[in-house]
Design a protein around this motif. Structure first.
Motif, PDB file in Angstrom:
ATOM      1  N   LEU A 250      10.300 -21.176 -15.035  1.00  0.00           N
ATOM      2  CA  LEU A 250      11.173 -21.977 -15.893  1.00  0.00           C
ATOM      3  C   LEU A 250      10.670 -21.969 -17.333  1.00  0.00           C
ATOM      4  CD1 LEU A 250      11.957 -25.096 -13.672  1.00  0.00           C
ATOM      5  CD2 LEU A 250      13.585 -23.372 -14.438  1.00  0.00           C
ATOM      6  N   LEU A 251       9.360 -22.050 -17.487  1.00  0.00           N
ATOM      7  CA  LEU A 251       8.789 -22.075 -18.825  1.00  0.00           C
ATOM      8  C   LEU A 251       8.956 -20.740 -19.539  1.00  0.00           C
ATOM      9  CD1 LEU A 251       5.519 -24.108 -18.170  1.00  0.00           C
ATOM     10  CD2 LEU A 251       7.528 -24.845 -19.427  1.00  0.00           C
ATOM     11  N   ARG A 252       9.170 -19.653 -18.776  1.00  0.00           N
ATOM     12  CA  ARG A 252       9.367 -18.341 -19.387  1.00  0.00           C
ATOM     13  C   ARG A 252      10.817 -18.088 -19.763  1.00  0.00           C
ATOM     14  NH1 ARG A 252       9.121 -13.674 -17.592  1.00  0.00           N
ATOM     15  NH2 ARG A 252       9.004 -13.927 -15.354  1.00  0.00           N
ATOM     16  N   SER A 253      11.741 -18.896 -19.240  1.00  0.00           N
ATOM     17  CA  SER A 253      13.162 -18.660 -19.488  1.00  0.00           C
ATOM     18  C   SER A 253      13.489 -18.896 -20.953  1.00  0.00           C
ATOM     19  CB  SER A 253      14.020 -19.562 -18.596  1.00  0.00           C
ATOM     20  OG  SER A 253      13.790 -20.920 -18.861  1.00  0.00           O
ATOM     21  N   GLN A 254      14.427 -18.106 -21.461  1.00  0.00           N
ATOM     22  CA  GLN A 254      14.796 -18.202 -22.865  1.00  0.00           C
ATOM     23  C   GLN A 254      16.301 -18.049 -23.019  1.00  0.00           C
ATOM     24  OE1 GLN A 254      12.581 -15.638 -25.476  1.00  0.00           O
ATOM     25  NE2 GLN A 254      10.707 -15.806 -24.270  1.00  0.00           N
ATOM     26  N   GLY A 255      16.805 -18.439 -24.209  1.00  0.00           N
ATOM     27  CA  GLY A 255      18.181 -18.187 -24.598  1.00  0.00           C
ATOM     28  C   GLY A 255      19.211 -18.624 -23.573  1.00  0.00           C
ATOM     29  N   LYS A 256      20.136 -17.724 -23.249  1.00  0.00           N
ATOM     30  CA  LYS A 256      21.227 -18.038 -22.337  1.00  0.00           C
ATOM     31  C   LYS A 256      20.717 -18.398 -20.952  1.00  0.00           C
ATOM     32  CE  LYS A 256      24.581 -15.146 -24.775  1.00  0.00           C
ATOM     33  NZ  LYS A 256      25.442 -13.945 -24.716  1.00  0.00           N
ATOM     34  N   GLU A 257      19.630 -17.754 -20.534  1.00  0.00           N
ATOM     35  CA  GLU A 257      19.057 -18.048 -19.218  1.00  0.00           C
ATOM     36  C   GLU A 257      18.593 -19.499 -19.151  1.00  0.00           C
ATOM     37  OE1 GLU A 257      15.204 -16.297 -18.193  1.00  0.00           O
ATOM     38  OE2 GLU A 257      16.123 -15.599 -16.338  1.00  0.00           O
ATOM     39  N   LEU A 258      17.928 -19.951 -20.205  1.00  0.00           N
ATOM     40  CA  LEU A 258      17.479 -21.342 -20.259  1.00  0.00           C
ATOM     41  C   LEU A 258      18.660 -22.290 -20.258  1.00  0.00           C
ATOM     42  CD1 LEU A 258      15.273 -23.481 -20.616  1.00  0.00           C
ATOM     43  CD2 LEU A 258      15.365 -23.062 -23.082  1.00  0.00           C
TER      44      LEU A 258
ATOM     45  N   GLN B 116       1.977 -14.583 -22.706  1.00  0.00           N
ATOM     46  CA  GLN B 116       3.245 -14.117 -22.168  1.00  0.00           C
ATOM     47  C   GLN B 116       3.394 -12.603 -22.309  1.00  0.00           C
ATOM     48  OE1 GLN B 116       5.619 -15.841 -20.359  1.00  0.00           O
ATOM     49  NE2 GLN B 116       6.124 -13.681 -20.031  1.00  0.00           N
ATOM     50  N   GLN B 117       2.963 -12.071 -23.442  1.00  0.00           N
ATOM     51  CA  GLN B 117       3.052 -10.627 -23.638  1.00  0.00           C
ATOM     52  C   GLN B 117       2.160  -9.881 -22.655  1.00  0.00           C
ATOM     53  OE1 GLN B 117       3.285  -8.894 -27.615  1.00  0.00           O
ATOM     54  NE2 GLN B 117       3.416 -10.958 -28.475  1.00  0.00           N
ATOM     55  N   LEU B 118       0.974 -10.416 -22.407  1.00  0.00           N
ATOM     56  CA  LEU B 118       0.095  -9.812 -21.405  1.00  0.00           C
ATOM     57  C   LEU B 118       0.704  -9.902 -20.013  1.00  0.00           C
ATOM     58  CD1 LEU B 118      -3.419 -11.026 -22.618  1.00  0.00           C
ATOM     59  CD2 LEU B 118      -2.646  -8.654 -22.430  1.00  0.00           C
TER      60      LEU B 118
ATOM     61  N   ALA C 134      -5.609 -17.254 -24.628  1.00  0.00           N
ATOM     62  CA  ALA C 134      -4.593 -16.573 -23.812  1.00  0.00           C
ATOM     63  C   ALA C 134      -5.198 -16.116 -22.482  1.00  0.00           C
ATOM     64  CB  ALA C 134      -4.020 -15.382 -24.567  1.00  0.00           C
ATOM     65  N   ILE C 135      -6.398 -15.552 -22.538  1.00  0.00           N
ATOM     66  CA  ILE C 135      -7.072 -15.106 -21.312  1.00  0.00           C
ATOM     67  C   ILE C 135      -7.393 -16.303 -20.415  1.00  0.00           C
ATOM     68  CG2 ILE C 135      -9.164 -14.038 -20.376  1.00  0.00           C
ATOM     69  CD1 ILE C 135      -7.182 -12.044 -21.555  1.00  0.00           C
ATOM     70  N   ARG C 136      -7.789 -17.409 -21.045  1.00  0.00           N
ATOM     71  CA  ARG C 136      -8.081 -18.623 -20.260  1.00  0.00           C
ATOM     72  C   ARG C 136      -6.846 -19.080 -19.500  1.00  0.00           C
ATOM     73  NH1 ARG C 136      -7.527 -23.914 -20.308  1.00  0.00           N
ATOM     74  NH2 ARG C 136      -6.271 -23.860 -22.217  1.00  0.00           N
ATOM     75  N   LYS C 137      -5.688 -19.011 -20.146  1.00  0.00           N
ATOM     76  CA  LYS C 137      -4.442 -19.409 -19.496  1.00  0.00           C
ATOM     77  C   LYS C 137      -4.135 -18.502 -18.296  1.00  0.00           C
ATOM     78  CE  LYS C 137      -2.223 -21.419 -23.584  1.00  0.00           C
ATOM     79  NZ  LYS C 137      -1.887 -22.721 -22.995  1.00  0.00           N
TER      80      LYS C 137
ATOM     81  N   ALA D 204       0.308  -9.609 -10.204  1.00  0.00           N
ATOM     82  CA  ALA D 204       1.390  -9.447 -11.176  1.00  0.00           C
ATOM     83  C   ALA D 204       2.168 -10.748 -11.312  1.00  0.00           C
ATOM     84  CB  ALA D 204       2.317  -8.317 -10.744  1.00  0.00           C
ATOM     85  N   ALA D 205       3.071 -10.795 -12.285  1.00  0.00           N
ATOM     86  CA  ALA D 205       3.817 -12.016 -12.590  1.00  0.00           C
ATOM     87  C   ALA D 205       4.774 -12.421 -11.488  1.00  0.00           C
ATOM     88  CB  ALA D 205       4.594 -11.840 -13.892  1.00  0.00           C
ATOM     89  N   ALA D 206       5.049 -11.530 -10.551  1.00  0.00           N
ATOM     90  CA  ALA D 206       6.001 -11.853  -9.484  1.00  0.00           C
ATOM     91  C   ALA D 206       5.535 -13.037  -8.646  1.00  0.00           C
ATOM     92  CB  ALA D 206       6.208 -10.638  -8.578  1.00  0.00           C
TER      93      ALA D 206
END
Length: 219
Positions: free
Chosen positions: A83-91, A13-15, A50-53, A73-75
């Protein structure tokens, strides 16, 4: 406890974030394994996972003997990945939108088999909450809401909720160290079940809204 798998997810995720922010541009080579190990403070196996993912998602390409190159890019990530990246209030906002509509449809479409399964998981939720068994209580809570999603008789809503539910479970396990909130919200869940039994879509919507409001996930 952070597992190796979740640590690899965090590095991936950080990458992804750094690629999205332009730190590593499309066509550019990522740092070497030793450099990534030092950058993120993890072992070689975690970096490779992580690279494999990222390779499987199509974001990077590994060229033997040359290195790992950014393809996109992630776009361009899928809805499920987002959805899997969403966190906190967004989730919680995603959860609220889904659970309200699911509750409404479940009140219209539930069967007696659905009701029996919901009752079973709700009873397990209460029993494990009172016994202060957090992990088992979280599982029973997730199972109860998944039963409601099944009762809605909408494949797309069920698939979306399964994705969100898995992420919710991880968040609950990290944030809720005891079962007090589950005990406090048991009556609301019983109200939700009763509204579904009564086939009252409006009441089911309102009950689901109260539950998601009380159990909102904070950043």
């Amino acid at each position: 406890m952070i597992t190796k798998q979740s640590l690899a997810d965090a590095v991936a995720q950080q990458l992804t974030d750094r690629i999205g922010q332009g730190e590593f541009a499309v066509g550019e080579k990522l740092p070497t394994e030793p450099a990534l190990m030092e950058l993120f403070g993890v072992g070689r196996s975690t970096v490779r996972e992580a690279i494999r993912k990222l390779t499987h998602s199509g974001m990077v390409r590994v060229q033997q003997g040359l290195g790992t190159f950014v393809l996109k890019a992630a776009a361009n990530e899928s809805l499920t990945e987002r959805l899997l990246r969403s966190q906190g209030k967004e989730l919680n906002e995603v959860r609220e939108l889904l659970e309200l509509k699911i509750a409404e449809k479940a009140a219209r479409n539930r069967t007696q088999e659905d009701i029996a399964e919901m009752k079973m998981h709700l009873e397990e939720r209460q029993k494990t909450a009172l016994a202060h068994q957090a992990a088992q209580c979280i599982q029973a809570d997730i199972d109860f809401h998944l039963c409601i999603a099944k009762a809605a008789k909408s494949d797309i809503l069920l698939d979306l909720y399964k994705t969100v539910a898995g992420h919710l479970q991880q968040y609950f396990q990290k944030l809720l160290v005891d079962t007090e909130k589950f005990i406090a919200s048991q009556a609301l869940h019983e109200d939700l079940l009763q509204s579904i039994i009564d086939q009252d879509p409006k009441q089911a919507w309102q009950a689901a809204a109260k539950i998601t409001g009380q159990q909102a996930i904070l950043d």
